[in-house]
Design an enzyme around this catalytic site. Structure first.
Site, mmCIF file in Angstrom:
data_model
loop_
_atom_site.group_PDB
_atom_site.id
_atom_site.type_symbol
_atom_site.label_atom_id
_atom_site.label_comp_id
_atom_site.label_asym_id
_atom_site.label_seq_id
_atom_site.Cartn_x
_atom_site.Cartn_y
_atom_site.Cartn_z
ATOM 1 N N HIS A 1 7.129 -10.693 9.715
ATOM 2 C CA HIS A 1 7.422 -10.360 8.372
ATOM 3 C C HIS A 1 8.914 -10.458 8.281
ATOM 4 O O HIS A 1 9.710 -10.138 9.153
ATOM 5 C CB HIS A 1 7.288 -8.911 7.942
ATOM 6 N N ASP B 1 -2.431 -8.654 5.548
ATOM 7 C CA ASP B 1 -1.506 -9.644 5.230
ATOM 8 C C ASP B 1 -1.154 -10.518 6.144
ATOM 9 O O ASP B 1 -0.301 -11.498 5.796
ATOM 10 C CB ASP B 1 -0.099 -8.531 5.126
ATOM 11 N N HIS C 1 0.661 -1.239 -0.121
ATOM 12 C CA HIS C 1 -0.052 0.061 0.108
ATOM 13 C C HIS C 1 0.983 1.256 -0.029
ATOM 14 O O HIS C 1 0.465 2.386 0.871
ATOM 15 C CB HIS C 1 -1.135 -0.091 1.099
ATOM 16 N N HIS D 1 -3.338 -10.233 14.575
ATOM 17 C CA HIS D 1 -3.474 -8.943 13.676
ATOM 18 C C HIS D 1 -4.334 -9.230 12.669
ATOM 19 O O HIS D 1 -4.447 -10.013 11.747
ATOM 20 C CB HIS D 1 -2.068 -8.547 13.352
ATOM 21 N N HIS E 1 0.626 -1.862 15.389
ATOM 22 C CA HIS E 1 0.124 -0.235 14.974
ATOM 23 C C HIS E 1 -1.541 -0.430 14.577
ATOM 24 O O HIS E 1 -1.848 0.615 14.090
ATOM 25 C CB HIS E 1 0.795 -0.021 13.667
ATOM 26 N N GLU F 1 -5.012 -6.946 10.154
ATOM 27 C CA GLU F 1 -4.342 -6.372 8.792
ATOM 28 C C GLU F 1 -4.469 -7.541 8.027
ATOM 29 O O GLU F 1 -3.815 -8.826 8.090
ATOM 30 C CB GLU F 1 -3.262 -5.580 8.975
ATOM 31 N N TYR G 1 10.868 -0.482 7.919
ATOM 32 C CA TYR G 1 9.773 -0.880 8.338
ATOM 33 C C TYR G 1 9.284 -0.120 9.359
ATOM 34 O O TYR G 1 8.106 0.551 9.383
ATOM 35 C CB TYR G 1 9.762 -2.299 8.713
HETATM 36 FE FE1 FEO Z 1 0.240 -4.679 10.049
HETATM 37 FE FE2 FEO Z 1 1.886 -6.710 8.733
HETATM 38 O O1 FEO Z 1 0.379 -5.889 9.036
#
Ligand code: FEO
Length: 386
Positions: free
Chosen positions: A222, A82, A24, A78, A144, A80, A191
């Site tokens: 990640h 991903d 994004h 989380h 986050h 999100e 990051y």
């Molecule tokens: Fe906040 Fe890796 O997603």
């Protein structure tokens, strides 16, 4: 594609997104990974899933170890997508699995994204016994997203940290001692600067909450995981979450007919003469996420734009919008630029720098048309006098 053993009966079963170049808008020049972990215990547990589209890779890696239908728990750290994008797919392949998520925000978020599934909410500090091992949930709200949490396994001394301590970095290597450390630390900084920068206070709280915990491995959400350089990455997070800056300068600009560019070169050189290392970013040739990584820990920021149609250039406006959103701290800044008539851009840039929380350390530098040699010499003196 196979699972990779992290510790006895604990496997990495994530996916590698080699070709991702924009997360994004965050430019991911080295791709990304979506890390998921499988724990074989009395209750078979999957920690996180992967981005939608990568579920077959996750399933194949899990299937190299165990029948996915035997999974009892899916921990969703989380919402999100991903990390949670594969939740509905895995729920189908693991009919007996309970999906563990944080209360109240994880439960709300997963339900909003994927509808009703077999969820079980957990509160901050709650634990789950999966047999020989315990999973302790530490909520990290706004690190986050409101739902974010990390999971600690005391018997193994592993922290499953989700976004924290991660990097966008596609690699077949999984650990910090298998790969060039400065590159991993640079990607970790990138990051942090582009995802976590606004949440320094929350990061400090999380670091405090984790400080009494004995950690031998940080299994990230990640990129590369940490086992040999844990003090290094913890020290970086301590520094980054305190918004510590160094005596360095970043010069960012766009230019139409090279006048603002010439001013940017002069300013960069003036910082060097002052003994302050400076980097120079032409917005036409550089990515915002790279620029932000340098700005994050640099004390000085100079931003230049010529005037076009009574405005700053759209590239500069986009950069300043991004900067403001990341809520930087402890920067001293100034605006500069050339113009043919009007010259509104330089004041507008200065206003945006103030709105982004920067302290203006030098009055805006404006020149009509082309800067003369004498004017450039004046700029040098002004910058050296900051
Ligand atoms: Fe906040 Fe890796 O997603």
């Amino acid at each position: 594609m196979k699972a990779i053993e992290f510790k006895k009966d604990i496997y990495w079963v994530g996916a590698i997104d080699w070709s991702l170049r924009s997360f994004h808008g965050y430019q991911t020049g080295r791709g990304a990974t979506y890390n998921a972990y499988l724990i074989l215990d009395e209750k078979v547990t999957l920690i996180d899933t992967v981005k939608k589209g990568f579920e077959p890779e996750l399933l194949e890696r899990i299937s190299s170890i165990i029948d996915p239908a035997k999974i009892d728990y899916i921990i969703s750290s989380h919402v999100e997508p991903d990390h949670s994008g594969g939740v509905p797919f895995m729920a189908k392949h693991c009919p007996n699995a309970t999906i563990i998520t944080s209360l109240p925000n994880g439960l709300k978020g997963l339900t909003a994204h994927y509808g009703e599934l077999n969820y079980q909410g957990v509160k901050a500090g709650e634990s789950l016994s999966i047999g020989k091992r315990t999973l302790q949930f530490v909520t990290t709200p706004m690190l986050h997203w409101p739902d974010s949490m990390v999971t600690y396994c005391p018997e193994e001394k592993i922290l499953f940290s989700n976004d924290a301590f991660g990097q966008h970095f596609a690699s077949t290597s999984r650990f910090d001692d298998e790969i060039d450390l400065p590159t991993v630390l640079w990607e970790a900084k990138k990051y942090y600067a582009n995802i976590l920068m606004p949440y320094g206070k929350q990061a400090q709280t999380a670091i405090k909450a984790l400080s009494g915990i004995d950690i031998e491995m940080i299994a990230t959400g990640h990129g590369i995981s940490w086992r040999s350089h844990i003090p290094d990455i913890l020290a970086c997070y301590e520094k980054w979450s305190s918004y510590e800056v160094e005596d360095r300068a970043v010069v960012v600009f766009d230019s139409m007919w090279h006048s603002t560019e010439t001013m940017a070169q002069t300013i960069t050189e003036a910082f060097r003469e002052k003994g302050i290392p400076a980097v120079y970013y032409d917005l036409k040739a550089n990515e915002l996420s790279d620029i932000m990584t340098d700005i994050f820990t640099s004390k000085y920021l100079a931003v230049g734009s010529p005037t076009i149609n009574n405005q700053m250039m759209p590239t500069v406006a986009a950069f300043l919008c991004y900067l403001k959103g990341l809520a930087p701290k402890n920067h001293k800044a100034f605006a500069f630029g050339s113009y043919g008539w009007g010259g509104q851009s330089i004041g507008l840039v200065e206003d945006e720098l103030k709105a982004a929380g920067c302290e203006i350390c030098l009055d805006k530098i404006r020149v009509v048309n082309v800067p003369s040699k004498e004017f450039l010499a004046e700029i040098t003196e002004k910058v050296k006098a900051i």
